[in-house]
Enzyme design. Structure first.
Site, PDB file in Angstrom:
ATOM      1  N   CYS A 110      38.856  63.228  44.017  1.00 29.38           N
ATOM      2  CA  CYS A 110      37.196  63.656  44.550  1.00 29.38           C
ATOM      3  C   CYS A 110      36.949  65.030  43.641  1.00 29.38           C
ATOM      4  CB  CYS A 110      37.476  63.558  45.962  1.00 29.38           C
ATOM      5  SG  CYS A 110      37.761  62.471  46.948  1.00 29.38           S
ATOM      6  N   ASP A 111      36.044  65.113  44.256  1.00 28.64           N
ATOM      7  CA  ASP A 111      34.577  65.874  42.582  1.00 28.64           C
ATOM      8  C   ASP A 111      35.087  67.522  42.266  1.00 28.64           C
ATOM      9  OD1 ASP A 111      33.206  64.236  44.488  1.00 28.64           O
ATOM     10  OD2 ASP A 111      31.566  65.391  44.435  1.00 28.64           O
ATOM     11  N   LYS A 112      36.014  67.854  43.536  1.00 25.97           N
ATOM     12  CA  LYS A 112      36.883  69.163  42.425  1.00 25.97           C
ATOM     13  C   LYS A 112      37.689  69.324  42.087  1.00 25.97           C
ATOM     14  CE  LYS A 112      32.013  70.420  43.004  1.00 25.97           C
ATOM     15  NZ  LYS A 112      31.880  68.937  43.855  1.00 25.97           N
ATOM     16  N   ASP A 123      33.584  66.450  49.242  1.00 28.62           N
ATOM     17  CA  ASP A 123      31.970  66.939  49.084  1.00 28.62           C
ATOM     18  C   ASP A 123      30.872  66.600  50.541  1.00 28.62           C
ATOM     19  OD1 ASP A 123      32.947  68.456  47.485  1.00 28.62           O
ATOM     20  OD2 ASP A 123      30.964  67.785  46.125  1.00 28.62           O
ATOM     21  N   GLU A 147      25.509  71.996  46.923  1.00 23.23           N
ATOM     22  CA  GLU A 147      25.045  70.683  46.365  1.00 23.23           C
ATOM     23  C   GLU A 147      23.707  70.234  47.536  1.00 23.23           C
ATOM     24  OE1 GLU A 147      28.736  68.440  44.420  1.00 23.23           O
ATOM     25  OE2 GLU A 147      28.013  67.173  46.614  1.00 23.23           O
ATOM     26  N   CYS A 189      34.378  57.599  46.279  1.00 23.54           N
ATOM     27  CA  CYS A 189      32.840  57.224  46.609  1.00 23.54           C
ATOM     28  C   CYS A 189      32.196  55.677  45.190  1.00 23.54           C
ATOM     29  CB  CYS A 189      31.559  57.816  46.982  1.00 23.54           C
ATOM     30  SG  CYS A 189      32.011  58.510  48.324  1.00 23.54           S
ATOM     31  N   SER A 218      24.447  66.390  44.150  1.00 25.54           N
ATOM     32  CA  SER A 218      25.863  65.366  44.004  1.00 25.54           C
ATOM     33  C   SER A 218      25.844  64.613  43.161  1.00 25.54           C
ATOM     34  CB  SER A 218      25.859  65.383  45.701  1.00 25.54           C
ATOM     35  OG  SER A 218      26.242  63.224  45.657  1.00 25.54           O
TER      36      SER A 218
END
EC number: 4.2.1.9
Length: 556
Positions: A122-124, A81, A444, A196, A470
């Protein structure tokens, strides 16, 4: 163990062609009777969160073979992202969650795999993997690849991605730092492999995966570069074979009680607002009723116990050292359900095994950071179906705010105004047509929110959007406004100069315009042309639902 799924491709004379193809991959005939385990790996060397997965794949494979199974790797895409932020690429991020779930389902079903190890970070990718696990309901275990270490600088300064890149960009624009200082932030913010460093979406989802019981104890916070992460990868490979033999499947773990535990841990840590979307979508696949207002009910009962970056001072390495997920569960122990987990023990037994918690990081309830949880659900005439705010990232001054609407029909329009100095103290930035359908993809808004903070407007300007934020966002930012503008939600009817009221303690988000005036504006409103008319995103926009139901895809 009852008959294995893989017997459909390994047993009987009529499966001679199938066995021939399998042996063509190098598997010896004598191994064909073992549980066949798929390792769904989202390895890519394009993003730091996933570059360490080649090593973890090897340890998972070793664990599977030690446990008496045979493993096969197959690839799943991963989007960063941060790299996709602020341009066309962000349209694709959320939509990949659905693609990932569909791809895992497709491979597992097409090849009749007995179980899956889902290697993600990671995010998704993590919610997509969990959606697939819940949908398939075959033995699955998740391995999250772990958070990145903070960068280091002179005087013990610790660098992290969001505050030292996105916000630094705005400080550079404002003349607060020079080009050399900005470059130093770039050079030190991401020192290596891992997600992150703060409690952004990837790390929040890793923590919630462990809380749900879908990964082994310690996995959610174990650092990407640690030997512990490799040990967990090995143990996960070994454990999946046992899960196949015991017949333990995700829906036995993903109960309503498991989701309530996950929500409470999320609230106690002040996690990413994106988790609302993702928990709703995973619950949808698990066929668990999880209404949006449950998040708010639990938030009023659950204190925030940690001050995590981006809103606070602690990073994932601090949380891990302080006790990790078991430490948080311990501090919440009187509110946590004793749900089963893939560890072979229940949540209460995990809590009972906690030896020590660093209470300077994970506070006890009597010394809570805030009396309520990190997320609040708002309603009002601007958002009848609900909106989400990460109240853990909002200053006390901005918990109630009344300001003047400045309306923008895209993130790009808003960024141009922000960087051009056109947004002033007392404004409410309204970014619309960025929802699941309207975006499409519900982008985002990290660039606008980080710019607000970097320009020093975080205590004088609010931002609302039908897009999302985010996990690195902080400040008075309200997202997931539902219904979205593209379907005629009230956010589409707001005009420049309208007064908007944000009252987080009362859970209200309203525009001071009469019902009669809103009705007149609705008569004039026309749905815009779709921004994207071909390809995957066009199809996605036609089937995606509202943010308040998780932005899941349903058949036409």
């Amino acid at each position: 163990m009852k008959g294995k799924r893989s017997e459909a491709i390994t047993q009987g004379f009529e499966r001679a062609p199938h066995r021939a193809l399998l042996m063509g991959t190098g598997i010896p005939r004598k191994e064909l009777g073992k549980p066949l385990i798929g390792i769904a790996t989202s390895f890519t060397d394009l993003i730091p969160g996933h570059i360490g997965m080649r090593d973890l794949e090897r340890f998972i494979e070793k664990g599977v073979h030690t446990g008496g199974g045979y493993s096969f790797l197959f690839g799943i895409p991963g989007v960063c992202d941060g790299i996709a932020m602020g341009h066309k690429g962000m349209h694709y991020s959320l939509s990949t969650r659905e693609l990932i779930a569909d791809m895992v389902e497709s491979i597992a079903e097409a090849h009749r795999l007995d179980g899956l190890v889902l290697l993600t970070n990671c995010d998704k990718i993590t919610p997509g993997m969990l959606m697939a696990a819940a949908r398939l309901d075959i033995p699955c275990i998740v391995v999250t690849a772990g958070p990145m270490l903070t960068g280091t600088g002179r005087g013990g300064r610790r660098y992290s991605f969001v505050t030292d890149t996105f916000e630094a960009m705005a400080r550079y624009k404002a003349g607060e730092i020079n080009a050399a200082e900005l470059q130093q932030c770039e050079d030190r913010a991401c020192p290596g492999a891992g997600s992150c460093q703060g409690l952004f979406t990837a790390n929040t989802m890793a923590i919630l995966t462990e809380t749900l019981g879908m990964s082994l104890v310690g996995c959610g916070t174990a650092l990407a570069v640690s030997s512990l992460k490799r040990q967990i990868a090995f143990a996960s490979g070994e454990r999946i074979v046992s899960l196949v033999r015991e017949g333990i499947t995700p829906r036995q773990i993903l109960t309503r009680e498991a989701f309530e535990n996950a929500i409470r841990v999320d609230l106690a840590l002040g996690g990413s607002s994106n988790t609302v979307l993702h928990l709703l979508s995973i619950a949808h696949e698990a066929e668990v009723d999880l209404p949006l207002d449950l998040f708010d009910k639990l938030s009023r009962e659950t204190p925030q116990l940690a001050s995590m970056n981006p809103g606070g001072k602690h990073f994932m390495e601090d949380l891990d050292a302080a006790g990790g997920v078991p430490g948080v569960l311990y501090q919440l122990r009187d509110q946590i359900h004793d749900n089963p987990t893939l560890n072979g023990v229940g949540v209460k037994q995990i809590i009972d095994s906690v030896i020590d918690v660093d209470e300077t990081v994970i506070h006890p309830k009597e010394d809570a950071v805030r009396p309520e949880g990190g997320i609040a659900i708002l309603t009002g005439n601007l958002t009848p179906d609900g909106a989400v705010v990460k109240q853990s990232g909002v200053s006390e001054k901005m918990m109630t705010f009344e300001g003047t609407a400045r309306c923008f029909n895209s993130e790009e329009e808003a960024m141009q105004a922000l960087m051009g100095g056109q947004v002033k103290a007392g404004d409410v930035v309204v970014i619309r047509y960025e929802g699941p359908k309207g975006g499409p993809g519900m982008r985002e808004m990290l660039a606008p929110t980080a710019t607000l903070m970097g320009l020093g407007l975080g205590d004088s300007v609010a931002l609302i959007t039908d897009g999302r934020f985010s996990g690195g966002t902080r400040g008075p930012c309200v997202g997931h406004v539902s219904p979205e503008a593209a379907v005629g939600g009230p956010i589409a009817l707001v005009e420049d100069g309208d007064t908007i009221v944000l009252d987080i303690p009362s859970r209200r988000l309203e525009v001071k315009v009469s019902d009669q005036e809103l009705a007149k504006r609705r008569e004039r409103w026309q749905a815009p042309e779709p921004k994207i008319k071909k390809g995957w995103l066009s199809r996605y926009a036609s089937v995606v639902t509202s943010a308040n139901t998780g932005a899941v895809c349903k058949a036409r």
